[in-house]
Design a protein around this motif. Structure first.
Motif, PDB file in Angstrom:
ATOM      1  N   GLY A  63       2.067   9.332  -5.760  1.00 21.62           N
ATOM      2  CA  GLY A  63       0.941   9.113  -6.316  1.00 21.62           C
ATOM      3  C   GLY A  63       0.821   7.884  -6.853  1.00 21.62           C
ATOM      4  N   ARG A  64       2.140   7.957  -8.304  1.00 20.83           N
ATOM      5  CA  ARG A  64       2.405   6.168  -8.652  1.00 20.83           C
ATOM      6  C   ARG A  64       2.363   5.291  -7.597  1.00 20.83           C
ATOM      7  NH1 ARG A  64       3.715   9.510 -12.933  1.00 20.83           N
ATOM      8  NH2 ARG A  64       5.311   9.013 -12.266  1.00 20.83           N
ATOM      9  N   LEU A  65       3.549   5.341  -7.562  1.00 18.71           N
ATOM     10  CA  LEU A  65       4.292   5.094  -6.207  1.00 18.71           C
ATOM     11  C   LEU A  65       3.449   4.103  -5.050  1.00 18.71           C
ATOM     12  CD1 LEU A  65       6.658   3.168  -4.822  1.00 18.71           C
ATOM     13  CD2 LEU A  65       7.017   5.630  -3.365  1.00 18.71           C
ATOM     14  N   PHE A  66       2.266   5.711  -4.157  1.00 14.87           N
ATOM     15  CA  PHE A  66       1.391   5.096  -3.313  1.00 14.87           C
ATOM     16  C   PHE A  66       0.457   4.122  -3.831  1.00 14.87           C
ATOM     17  CE2 PHE A  66      -2.218   5.788   0.033  1.00 14.87           C
ATOM     18  CZ  PHE A  66      -1.737   5.443   0.687  1.00 14.87           C
ATOM     19  N   LEU A  67       0.182   4.514  -5.090  1.00 14.83           N
ATOM     20  CA  LEU A  67      -0.931   3.599  -5.763  1.00 14.83           C
ATOM     21  C   LEU A  67      -0.599   1.804  -5.756  1.00 14.83           C
ATOM     22  CD1 LEU A  67      -4.091   2.957  -6.482  1.00 14.83           C
ATOM     23  CD2 LEU A  67      -2.778   3.599  -8.953  1.00 14.83           C
ATOM     24  N   GLU A  68       0.623   2.093  -6.084  1.00 16.42           N
ATOM     25  CA  GLU A  68       0.915   0.423  -6.769  1.00 16.42           C
ATOM     26  C   GLU A  68       1.276  -0.249  -5.058  1.00 16.42           C
ATOM     27  OE1 GLU A  68       5.337  -1.874  -7.728  1.00 16.42           O
ATOM     28  OE2 GLU A  68       4.989   0.643  -7.959  1.00 16.42           O
ATOM     29  N   ARG A  69       1.244   0.172  -4.226  1.00 20.44           N
ATOM     30  CA  ARG A  69       1.731  -0.334  -2.514  1.00 20.44           C
ATOM     31  C   ARG A  69       0.124  -0.680  -2.244  1.00 20.44           C
ATOM     32  NH1 ARG A  69       6.269  -2.859  -2.278  1.00 20.44           N
ATOM     33  NH2 ARG A  69       8.025  -1.047  -2.446  1.00 20.44           N
ATOM     34  N   ALA A  70      -0.853   0.160  -3.056  1.00 25.49           N
ATOM     35  CA  ALA A  70      -2.189   0.230  -2.099  1.00 25.49           C
ATOM     36  C   ALA A  70      -3.091  -1.028  -2.417  1.00 25.49           C
ATOM     37  CB  ALA A  70      -2.623   1.926  -2.073  1.00 25.49           C
ATOM     38  N   GLU A  71      -2.674  -1.100  -3.845  1.00 28.71           N
ATOM     39  CA  GLU A  71      -3.339  -1.358  -4.280  1.00 28.71           C
ATOM     40  C   GLU A  71      -2.685  -3.271  -4.262  1.00 28.71           C
ATOM     41  OE1 GLU A  71      -5.249   0.106  -8.597  1.00 28.71           O
ATOM     42  OE2 GLU A  71      -3.085  -0.945  -8.651  1.00 28.71           O
TER      43      GLU A  71
END
Length: 298
Positions: A63-71
């Protein structure tokens, strides 16, 4: 199934608030609908993105990885939206304009100079090209407008006539026709003639003039640029039909009027019919229509 942009927006909201109910309220969405969206996103990614901690949802390493890319993606999108807004602003945007080689010396500086006196914050991206290249750029939405002659246009394009500069017979100094006040096209039948390649719009106009008179010119050379034609005429290689533009008048030439009212070069602004105009493009087109309102093709 594919990831939808809305799913990413919902995911960011849940990740920030760490609570499904609060995120649903912020998004004006029902909690079951939000839960289904997050579940669908996790299914598409093949991993869970959250871990439960009491009533809260905490991002796991995925989730942290995906959040970084999503933002990061959201920031890029917002920046792109801002850049587009800046480019289409009616008085501070960017206009992409293509023009024929033959128009670069005089018409382009004159037209854009008068436009920028009124709209100082509008910028231009300029592309010098042949007629075919120009229409390709406009068709592919790589250019907003073109300045061209009309011979290749079809019903996919709009065209607004700017003017029809007269074509004169350009002679080398001390040519035997230098004493003439005017000349007919028929007299050019056997005279060495310096022409232009087919990529130049003026070539089409000149060929039409000759075809109407059933003249087969004695073409000794075909050049890419008006300046080259003028230079060869000045050097005595032959004669040519040219407009009196700034560039060619720098050469030592003698000019004779042609006794034919059709000996003119139509020049206009072209743009794609089915493409919605941006606000800054509307500003440019309004200027063109105001500056050249009564010009009619003869």
């Amino acid at each position: 199934m594919k990831i939808e942009w809305q799913q990413i927006e919902y995911f960011i909201a849940v990740a920030k608030l760490q609570h499904m109910t609060k995120a649903a309220q912020q998004l004006s969405l029902s909690q079951p609908a939000l839960s289904r969206s997050i579940a669908g996103l996790e299914k598409e990614l093949g991993v869970a993105l959250f871990e439960r901690s009491g009533r809260n949802l905490v991002l796991n390493r995925f989730g942290r990885l995906f959040l970084e890319r999503a933002e990061q993606a959201f920031r890029e999108i917002e920046q792109a939206k801002q850049e587009i807004a800046n480019q289409i602003h009616p008085e501070a945007g960017v206009i992409s304009l293509s023009f024929l080689h033959t128009l670069g010396a005089q018409l382009i500086p004159s037209l854009l100079g008068s436009f920028r006196e009124r709209y100082t914050d509008i910028r231009f991206e300029l592309h010098e090209s042949s007629n075919q290249q120009l229409l390709t750029l406009i068709s592919n939405h790589e250019c907003d407008f073109g300045l061209s002659t009309p011979e290749l246009l079809d019903d996919k394009f709009n065209w607004h006539l700017l003017g029809m500069p007269e074509l004169f017979l350009a002679l080398p100094q001390h040519h035997r026709w230098s004493s003439k006040s005017q000349i007919s096209l028929e007299e050019l039948q056997d005279e060495p003639f310096v022409g232009l390649k087919t990529s130049c719009g003026l070539n089409f106009t000149i060929n039409q003039l000759f075809e109407k008179k059933q003249i087969r010119p004695n073409t000794v050379f075909e050049a890419d640029e008006l300046d080259t034609v003028a230079g060869l005429v000045s050097a005595g290689f032959g004669v040519a039909l040219l407009p009196k533009t700034i560039g060619v008048q720098n050469h030592h030439l003698h000019w004779v009027k042609v006794d034919d009212p059709a000996c003119k070069l139509p020049i206009g602004v072209v743009w794609k019919k089915d493409r919605p105009l941006t606000p800054v493009s509307e500003t440019f087109l309004d200027f063109i229509r105001e500056k050249y309102p009564l010009v009619q093709q003869e």
